[in-house]
Design a protein around this motif. Structure first.
Motif, PDB file in Angstrom:
ATOM      1  N   LEU A   1      47.365 -10.433 -37.709  1.00 36.34           N
ATOM      2  CA  LEU A   1      45.962 -10.251 -38.078  1.00 36.34           C
ATOM      3  C   LEU A   1      45.478 -11.409 -38.939  1.00 36.34           C
ATOM      4  O   LEU A   1      44.359 -11.907 -38.756  1.00 36.34           O
ATOM      5  N   ALA A   2      46.309 -11.861 -39.871  1.00 40.40           N
ATOM      6  CA  ALA A   2      45.922 -12.973 -40.745  1.00 40.40           C
ATOM      7  C   ALA A   2      45.612 -14.225 -39.926  1.00 40.40           C
ATOM      8  O   ALA A   2      44.662 -14.959 -40.228  1.00 40.40           O
ATOM      9  N   ALA A   3      46.402 -14.466 -38.884  1.00 42.23           N
ATOM     10  CA  ALA A   3      46.159 -15.631 -38.033  1.00 42.23           C
ATOM     11  C   ALA A   3      44.825 -15.501 -37.304  1.00 42.23           C
ATOM     12  O   ALA A   3      44.082 -16.483 -37.155  1.00 42.23           O
ATOM     13  N   ILE A   4      44.499 -14.293 -36.866  1.00 45.27           N
ATOM     14  CA  ILE A   4      43.234 -14.060 -36.164  1.00 45.27           C
ATOM     15  C   ILE A   4      42.049 -14.213 -37.115  1.00 45.27           C
ATOM     16  O   ILE A   4      40.992 -14.727 -36.746  1.00 45.27           O
ATOM     17  N   LEU A   5      42.228 -13.799 -38.352  1.00 46.98           N
ATOM     18  CA  LEU A   5      41.149 -13.879 -39.336  1.00 46.98           C
ATOM     19  C   LEU A   5      40.857 -15.313 -39.779  1.00 46.98           C
ATOM     20  O   LEU A   5      39.772 -15.589 -40.291  1.00 46.98           O
ATOM     21  N   SER A   6      41.793 -16.204 -39.604  1.00 49.68           N
ATOM     22  CA  SER A   6      41.697 -17.536 -40.210  1.00 49.68           C
ATOM     23  C   SER A   6      40.992 -18.563 -39.318  1.00 49.68           C
ATOM     24  O   SER A   6      41.331 -18.680 -38.134  1.00 49.68           O
ATOM     25  N   PRO A   7      40.059 -19.323 -39.889  1.00 47.56           N
ATOM     26  CA  PRO A   7      39.373 -19.048 -41.157  1.00 47.56           C
ATOM     27  C   PRO A   7      38.321 -17.967 -40.923  1.00 47.56           C
ATOM     28  O   PRO A   7      37.682 -17.942 -39.866  1.00 47.56           O
ATOM     29  N   TYR A   8      38.116 -17.104 -41.883  1.00 47.20           N
ATOM     30  CA  TYR A   8      37.312 -15.919 -41.588  1.00 47.20           C
ATOM     31  C   TYR A   8      35.821 -16.192 -41.475  1.00 47.20           C
ATOM     32  O   TYR A   8      35.077 -15.357 -40.964  1.00 47.20           O
TER      33      TYR A   8
END
Length: 211
Positions: A148-155
């Motif tokens: 999820l963090a990878a998908i959010l980046s950069p938010y």
């Protein structure tokens, strides 16, 4: 999924986390990373990203800002917890990025990263924040949160202004409920590791979100 799924990481390489953080607080100058159990992992991250080394120095100001960021993360989570963005997946992911970055920033500030260093080198990269947090004793090795963090980046790319006349980025197939559970576990981990008290009204908000 709860914070109990993840180890507390109270001992790092034979040195208790509490003792290490106390040393980072009382040292008159920046503690060299090479002397820290976290030094090798951080050096690898710095080399990988081409960043200048971070000097970890805990201060009362940093601790206070860390608590403020955690409470802000809980505040932003409330809308997600109440399901306000079920009909706007892009806004839900954007808000999730804010929650995650605030939460991880709380840990980084607590262990002694300077806010200026974070702003210059990490910016809005949630995956990078998570990597630096786990390299400094956060102990949240959750594969789904990492994805999820990878998908959010950069938010910022999920913000409404950046989605006008443009297709949504790939959300990795995450559902709203899955994201909520992952963020709740992340926030609980920050609470456990930093020892920050819950914000005022937190228990009432949790009851309302479940009702």
């Amino acid at each position: 999924m709860t914070s109990s799924n993840f180890p507390s990481d109270d001992s790092v390489g034979g040195t208790s986390r509490r003792a290490l953080l106390r040393a980072l607080t009382t040292a008159p100058i920046a503690v060299p990373l090479i002397a820290s159990p976290w030094g090798e992992a951080l050096a690898d991250l710095h080399d990988h990203h081409g960043d200048s080394p971070a000097a970890l120095v805990r201060t009362r100001t940093g601790r206070s800002l860390s608590r403020f960021r955690y409470h802000n993360a809980e505040s932003f989570y409330q809308g997600l917890g109440h399901g306000l963005y079920y009909n706007d997946g892009g806004e839900m992911i954007y808000r999730s990025g804010i929650v995650a970055q605030l939460a991880l920033s709380s840990h980084l500030l607590d262990v002694g990263f300077a806010d200026e260093w974070n702003a210059r080198h990490i910016r809005l990269d949630v995956a990078k924040s998570l990597a630096h947090a786990n390299a400094t004793g956060f102990g949240h090795d959750c594969p789904d949160m990492a994805r999820l963090a990878a998908i959010l980046s950069p938010y910022w790319k999920w913000g409404h202004a950046h989605r006008i006349d443009a297709p949504l980025p790939d959300n990795g197939g995450f559902t709203v409920d899955e994201v909520r559970l992952l963020l709740r576990a992340l926030l609980d981990r920050v609470h456990d590791v930093t020892g920050h008290r819950r914000p005022n009204g937190w228990r009432r908000e949790q009851r309302d979100a479940r009702s």
